[in-house]
Design a protein around this motif. Sequence first.
Motif, mmCIF file in Angstrom:
data_model
loop_
_atom_site.group_PDB
_atom_site.id
_atom_site.type_symbol
_atom_site.label_atom_id
_atom_site.label_comp_id
_atom_site.label_asym_id
_atom_site.label_seq_id
_atom_site.Cartn_x
_atom_site.Cartn_y
_atom_site.Cartn_z
ATOM 1 N N PHE A 38 0.849 -1.201 0.000
ATOM 2 C CA PHE A 38 0.000 0.000 0.000
ATOM 3 C C PHE A 38 0.883 1.249 0.000
ATOM 4 O O PHE A 38 1.058 1.890 1.040
ATOM 5 N N PRO A 39 1.447 1.597 -1.152
ATOM 6 C CA PRO A 39 2.325 2.776 -1.201
ATOM 7 C C PRO A 39 1.601 4.061 -0.801
ATOM 8 O O PRO A 39 2.190 4.953 -0.208
ATOM 9 N N GLU A 40 0.326 4.129 -1.121
ATOM 10 C CA GLU A 40 -0.504 5.259 -0.695
ATOM 11 C C GLU A 40 -1.594 4.714 0.222
ATOM 12 O O GLU A 40 -2.390 3.868 -0.185
ATOM 13 N N ALA A 41 -1.602 5.175 1.460
ATOM 14 C CA ALA A 41 -2.611 4.705 2.414
ATOM 15 C C ALA A 41 -3.050 5.865 3.300
ATOM 16 O O ALA A 41 -2.752 5.906 4.493
ATOM 17 N N PRO A 42 -3.763 6.820 2.714
ATOM 18 C CA PRO A 42 -4.222 7.952 3.516
ATOM 19 C C PRO A 42 -5.326 7.535 4.474
ATOM 20 O O PRO A 42 -5.934 6.464 4.322
ATOM 21 N N CYS A 43 -5.568 8.356 5.448
ATOM 22 C CA CYS A 43 -6.700 8.138 6.347
ATOM 23 C C CYS A 43 -7.964 8.015 5.504
ATOM 24 O O CYS A 43 -8.184 8.792 4.571
ATOM 25 N N GLU A 44 -8.809 7.051 5.822
ATOM 26 C CA GLU A 44 -9.994 6.809 5.003
ATOM 27 C C GLU A 44 -11.199 7.642 5.432
ATOM 28 O O GLU A 44 -12.271 7.508 4.849
ATOM 29 N N LEU A 45 -11.023 8.481 6.426
ATOM 30 C CA LEU A 45 -12.069 9.439 6.796
ATOM 31 C C LEU A 45 -11.819 10.750 6.058
ATOM 32 O O LEU A 45 -10.697 11.256 6.032
ATOM 33 N N LEU A 147 -3.251 13.407 15.233
ATOM 34 C CA LEU A 147 -1.860 13.860 15.204
ATOM 35 C C LEU A 147 -1.178 13.456 13.901
ATOM 36 O O LEU A 147 -0.528 14.279 13.242
ATOM 37 N N GLY A 148 -1.326 12.203 13.528
ATOM 38 C CA GLY A 148 -0.605 11.705 12.366
ATOM 39 C C GLY A 148 -1.137 12.189 11.038
ATOM 40 O O GLY A 148 -0.369 12.482 10.114
ATOM 41 N N ASN A 149 -2.461 12.302 10.935
ATOM 42 C CA ASN A 149 -3.072 12.585 9.634
ATOM 43 C C ASN A 149 -3.490 14.035 9.429
ATOM 44 O O ASN A 149 -3.642 14.458 8.283
ATOM 45 N N ALA A 150 -3.673 14.780 10.515
ATOM 46 C CA ALA A 150 -4.068 16.184 10.374
ATOM 47 C C ALA A 150 -2.941 17.140 10.733
ATOM 48 O O ALA A 150 -2.834 18.219 10.154
ATOM 49 N N PHE A 151 -2.104 16.751 11.695
ATOM 50 C CA PHE A 151 -1.026 17.636 12.140
ATOM 51 C C PHE A 151 0.352 17.212 11.648
ATOM 52 O O PHE A 151 1.335 17.921 11.854
ATOM 53 N N PRO A 195 2.481 6.154 8.831
ATOM 54 C CA PRO A 195 2.264 5.323 7.634
ATOM 55 C C PRO A 195 2.118 3.841 7.950
ATOM 56 O O PRO A 195 1.305 3.152 7.324
ATOM 57 N N PHE A 196 2.878 3.338 8.923
ATOM 58 C CA PHE A 196 2.732 1.933 9.311
ATOM 59 C C PHE A 196 1.322 1.680 9.831
ATOM 60 O O PHE A 196 0.696 0.678 9.470
ATOM 61 N N SER A 197 0.814 2.565 10.675
ATOM 62 C CA SER A 197 -0.543 2.415 11.217
ATOM 63 C C SER A 197 -1.567 2.376 10.101
ATOM 64 O O SER A 197 -2.426 1.486 10.051
ATOM 65 N N ASN A 198 -1.502 3.352 9.213
ATOM 66 C CA ASN A 198 -2.479 3.426 8.130
ATOM 67 C C ASN A 198 -2.409 2.198 7.225
ATOM 68 O O ASN A 198 -3.441 1.623 6.851
#
Length: 259
Positions: A38-45, A147-151, A195-198
């Motif tokens: 998953f090279p691109e794995a943005p938050c799905e919200l 924190l990870g996806n917005a900040f 990125p690991f989490s996502n």
Amino acid sequence: MAGTATRRTPIKKATAPATPLARTRRARRIAAELAVEFPEAPCELDFGTPLELAVATVLSAQSTDARVNLVTPALFARYPDAAAYAGADRAELETLIKSTGFFRNKTTAVIGLGQAVVERFGGVLPDTLEDLVTLPGIGRKTANVVLGNAFGKPGITVDTHLGRLARRWGLTEHTDPVKVEAELAEQLPKAEWTPFSNRAIYHGRRVCHAKKPACGACYLASLCPSYGTGPTEPAAAAALVVGAERPRLLKLVGLDGLG
């Protein structure tokens, strides 16, 4: 070979890493392979601001991201900032979020969140874990998502998917999310936390399901001491892989002929 119904190589079940060093090495190898999967794995919200992501994450409890994403466009338009949530009419807010489930509790949390942000942080969502977890409806999981996806600040999001996968991969034996988070934080470089989490969450939703993982169609099978928990026969496993990425995921393991 790709294009056939047979994996490129047979899978030998991995041994669970037995020492902290072995777990660290395994975690970093898995992180590298997840980046290929998953090279691109943005938050799905869907969100536009940190506050929007915080609210969306509160709504996602016991719901799906897809369901939340159907609700939030109207919600965000109606309540553009913390002050709007703080002064929201309860009945109106409940109506807007009802389809996400547990809407009364979520309404209480969202109004309380808006009030706390206005009263204690001048209407601006704080950007530290210590402050975020003091807000209504926000625990460590939600705080790390924000924190990870917005900040853009590293955070490990231990939801049900990441917790399950970390145990299946032999990276932890803990079930307490805080302890899982602490172990993974020791194993992975800080820059890899978000990125690991996502990516792990993507893998858990699409391949490594809770009840019936697609072991025989899993890109990480050779690294997994839990290989065989689900079907290993290619056709049966391939049928379990879901999501828009399914054709590419099957191609990665040489099973695109079953797509």
